[in-house]
Motif scaffolding. Structure first.
Motif, mmCIF file in Angstrom:
data_model
loop_
_atom_site.group_PDB
_atom_site.id
_atom_site.type_symbol
_atom_site.label_atom_id
_atom_site.label_comp_id
_atom_site.label_asym_id
_atom_site.label_seq_id
_atom_site.Cartn_x
_atom_site.Cartn_y
_atom_site.Cartn_z
ATOM 1 N N UNK A 104 -22.314 -7.161 -27.862
ATOM 2 C CA UNK A 104 -23.142 -6.133 -27.055
ATOM 3 C C UNK A 104 -24.332 -5.426 -28.344
ATOM 4 N N UNK A 105 -24.351 -5.822 -28.937
ATOM 5 C CA UNK A 105 -25.035 -5.035 -29.524
ATOM 6 C C UNK A 105 -26.331 -6.052 -30.078
ATOM 7 N N UNK A 106 -26.590 -7.491 -29.500
ATOM 8 C CA UNK A 106 -27.854 -8.842 -28.972
ATOM 9 C C UNK A 106 -27.947 -8.636 -27.584
ATOM 10 N N UNK A 107 -27.287 -7.644 -26.516
ATOM 11 C CA UNK A 107 -27.762 -7.755 -24.883
ATOM 12 C C UNK A 107 -28.880 -7.180 -25.059
ATOM 13 N N UNK A 108 -29.559 -8.076 -23.327
ATOM 14 C CA UNK A 108 -30.789 -7.677 -23.820
ATOM 15 C C UNK A 108 -30.928 -7.208 -22.578
ATOM 16 N N UNK A 109 -30.467 -6.722 -22.045
ATOM 17 C CA UNK A 109 -31.051 -5.375 -20.508
ATOM 18 C C UNK A 109 -30.649 -4.151 -20.947
ATOM 19 N N UNK A 110 -30.928 -3.667 -19.832
ATOM 20 C CA UNK A 110 -31.312 -1.719 -20.455
ATOM 21 C C UNK A 110 -31.941 -1.412 -21.862
ATOM 22 N N UNK A 111 -32.005 0.238 -21.255
ATOM 23 C CA UNK A 111 -32.166 1.218 -22.665
ATOM 24 C C UNK A 111 -31.189 2.138 -22.630
ATOM 25 N N UNK A 112 -30.889 2.039 -21.575
ATOM 26 C CA UNK A 112 -29.093 2.933 -21.636
ATOM 27 C C UNK A 112 -28.298 2.502 -21.267
ATOM 28 N N UNK A 113 -26.978 3.203 -21.916
ATOM 29 C CA UNK A 113 -25.501 2.119 -21.814
ATOM 30 C C UNK A 113 -25.160 3.758 -21.614
ATOM 31 N N UNK A 114 -23.462 3.585 -20.597
ATOM 32 C CA UNK A 114 -22.298 4.318 -20.277
ATOM 33 C C UNK A 114 -22.345 5.107 -22.202
ATOM 34 N N UNK A 115 -21.632 6.082 -22.125
ATOM 35 C CA UNK A 115 -21.033 7.018 -23.326
ATOM 36 C C UNK A 115 -19.045 5.591 -24.245
ATOM 37 N N UNK A 116 -19.040 5.766 -23.272
ATOM 38 C CA UNK A 116 -18.283 4.715 -22.658
ATOM 39 C C UNK A 116 -17.821 3.442 -23.703
ATOM 40 N N UNK A 133 -29.322 2.535 -25.905
ATOM 41 C CA UNK A 133 -28.253 2.178 -25.895
ATOM 42 C C UNK A 133 -28.832 2.042 -27.907
ATOM 43 N N UNK A 134 -27.282 1.928 -28.337
ATOM 44 C CA UNK A 134 -27.297 1.564 -29.619
ATOM 45 C C UNK A 134 -28.050 3.031 -30.613
ATOM 46 N N UNK A 135 -27.343 3.885 -29.999
ATOM 47 C CA UNK A 135 -27.633 5.228 -30.636
ATOM 48 C C UNK A 135 -26.517 6.512 -31.261
ATOM 49 N N UNK A 136 -25.654 5.729 -31.098
ATOM 50 C CA UNK A 136 -24.365 6.367 -31.896
ATOM 51 C C UNK A 136 -23.835 5.191 -32.762
ATOM 52 N N UNK A 137 -24.101 4.072 -32.743
ATOM 53 C CA UNK A 137 -23.255 2.776 -33.538
ATOM 54 C C UNK A 137 -23.661 2.891 -35.137
ATOM 55 N N UNK A 138 -25.269 3.008 -34.842
ATOM 56 C CA UNK A 138 -25.702 3.456 -36.209
ATOM 57 C C UNK A 138 -26.056 4.988 -37.144
ATOM 58 N N UNK A 139 -24.796 6.028 -36.062
ATOM 59 C CA UNK A 139 -24.826 6.988 -36.990
ATOM 60 C C UNK A 139 -23.297 6.437 -38.157
ATOM 61 N N UNK A 140 -22.673 5.574 -37.192
ATOM 62 C CA UNK A 140 -20.965 5.748 -37.662
ATOM 63 C C UNK A 140 -21.275 4.305 -38.417
#
Length: 374
Positions: A218-230, A268-275
């Motif tokens: 997931x972290x190194x996926x290439x497609x998309x600037x956005x993802x779902x909260x889920x 994408x990757x907007x919450x994981x760095x905060x955790x």
């Protein structure tokens, strides 16, 4: 008398309501510009030129209009397309507006409307990227000036397209920077924790290895600037499972997620760095460990995500410098900037912290935002 007066007033009202001929001409000009603008905002390509060329010709009221890049004709609207090669050659050698006549076009067809062309450069960031070409039987000073004006407007739209592209490249670079920040220590420690269970609890070792594989995929996926909260929360859950394998009972996790907000789009990757910051800066310095709490709430038109730890906290001045991009936490400034870019300045990070008081980071995003694609 009353009927005649009423009819006269009705005619006057209708004429004034529609405006003068100048008003109507202005409206037509603005309308055509609004139709050409969206395609040009995508940059100067064959597809965008084809979609905008008819509206540009209507703007100029000219028999023929063409758009070129620096090498070839991208789109031609009107008769006389047999002059494409000559027009492309003129464009390759033109740095300023010029008028070319029969001697340069070499046309022997009396009925051809392209006896002259006005060639005006399209400039983006001080570089000529193409040309607007207007074909006409008889060039006038007014047509030359109008061509210059419309070419300048097209250049402005292409400038905006380049700005949008630059912003996209910046966002992509910021995501790459976040990926690069994934600590090698986290990778080594996770694999070390997994290895420690291979003999004592092989089933858990297998499950953790699968979680690690999914997390890195997931972290190194290439497609998309956005993802779902889920999807973002699933990545966080995997990260915390791997950290719990390392810290054991020292790391406690509480997740409270409103199911209504799971489809909400987030960068994408907007919450994981905060955790990750909460674990690294909040708990690593405490022997007794601590608790990470992640709460996602439905606030009518908005979704609010709170990431909180009861760890050692931080000096507020240090956090302010980090959000300004002058501190050590590149991830915090990165996430803040991407949220503001995506949703507006009112959606930046809110950080509540103090030394010895833990840290609470609040993220708000609109539940429904146009133009976002996973």
């Amino acid at each position: 008398m009353a009927t005649t007066l009423g009819a006269s007033l009705g005619r006057v009202f209708r004429r004034s309501h529609l405006g003068t001929e100048a008003d109507r001409a202005t409206f037509r000009t603005l309308h055509e510009a609004s139709l050409a603008g969206p395609a040009l905002r995508e940059g100067l390509t064959e597809a965008s030129a084809e979609r905008s060329i008819r509206h540009l010709r209507s703007l100029l009221g000219a028999p023929v209009v063409a758009l070129t890049d620096t090498q070839r004709v991208l789109a031609w609207d009107g008769p006389g397309a047999h002059h494409s090669d000559q027009v492309a050659a003129l464009a390759r050698s033109t740095e300023a507006t010029q008028v070319a006549g029969p001697s340069q076009l070499g046309c022997h067809l009396v009925s051809c409307p392209v006896q002259h062309v006005v060639v005006s450069p399209l400039v983006v960031d001080e570089l000529v990227v193409g040309h607007m070409v207007v074909g006409t039987p008889y060039p006038t000073a007014g047509l030359v000036r109008a061509t210059d004006e419309v070419a300048a407007w097209v250049s402005g739209q292409l400038d905006l397209a380049e700005l949008d592209a630059s912003r996209r490249r910046l966002v992509e670079a910021e995501v790459r920077a976040l990926r690069a920040q994934i600590s090698p220590h986290f990778v080594y420690n996770s694999l070390g924790a997994i290895a420690s269970f291979v003999r004592t609890d092989p089933e858990r070792a297998r499950d953790l290895l699968l979680e690690f594989a999914d997390f890195t995929r997931y972290t190194f996926r290439r497609q998309g600037d956005f993802t779902t909260l889920a999807e973002e929360l699933r990545s966080i859950e995997q990260y915390l499972l791997l950290e719990q394998a390392r810290y054991g009972e020292r790391l406690r996790v509480v997740l409270r997620i409103a199911p209504e907000v799971l489809p909400v789009q987030v960068p994408f990757l907007s919450l994981q760095p905060l955790v990750e910051n909460a674990v690294k800066h909040g708990l690593e310095g405490r022997e007794e460990g601590g608790t990470i709490t992640v709460v996602a709430s439905d606030l009518d038109r908005e979704c609010e995500i709170c990431i909180e730890d009861d760890g050692v906290g931080e000096d507020p001045d240090v956090v302010r410098r980090a959000l300004a991009g002058t501190g050590d936490s590149v991830g915090l400034a990165n996430v803040d900037e991407r949220l503001r870019h995506a949703f507006g300045d009112e959606y930046g990070l809110v950080v509540e912290t103090n030394v010895g008081a833990g840290t609470r980071v609040v993220v708000r995003v609109p539940k429904y935002a146009e133009g976002l694609h996973p």
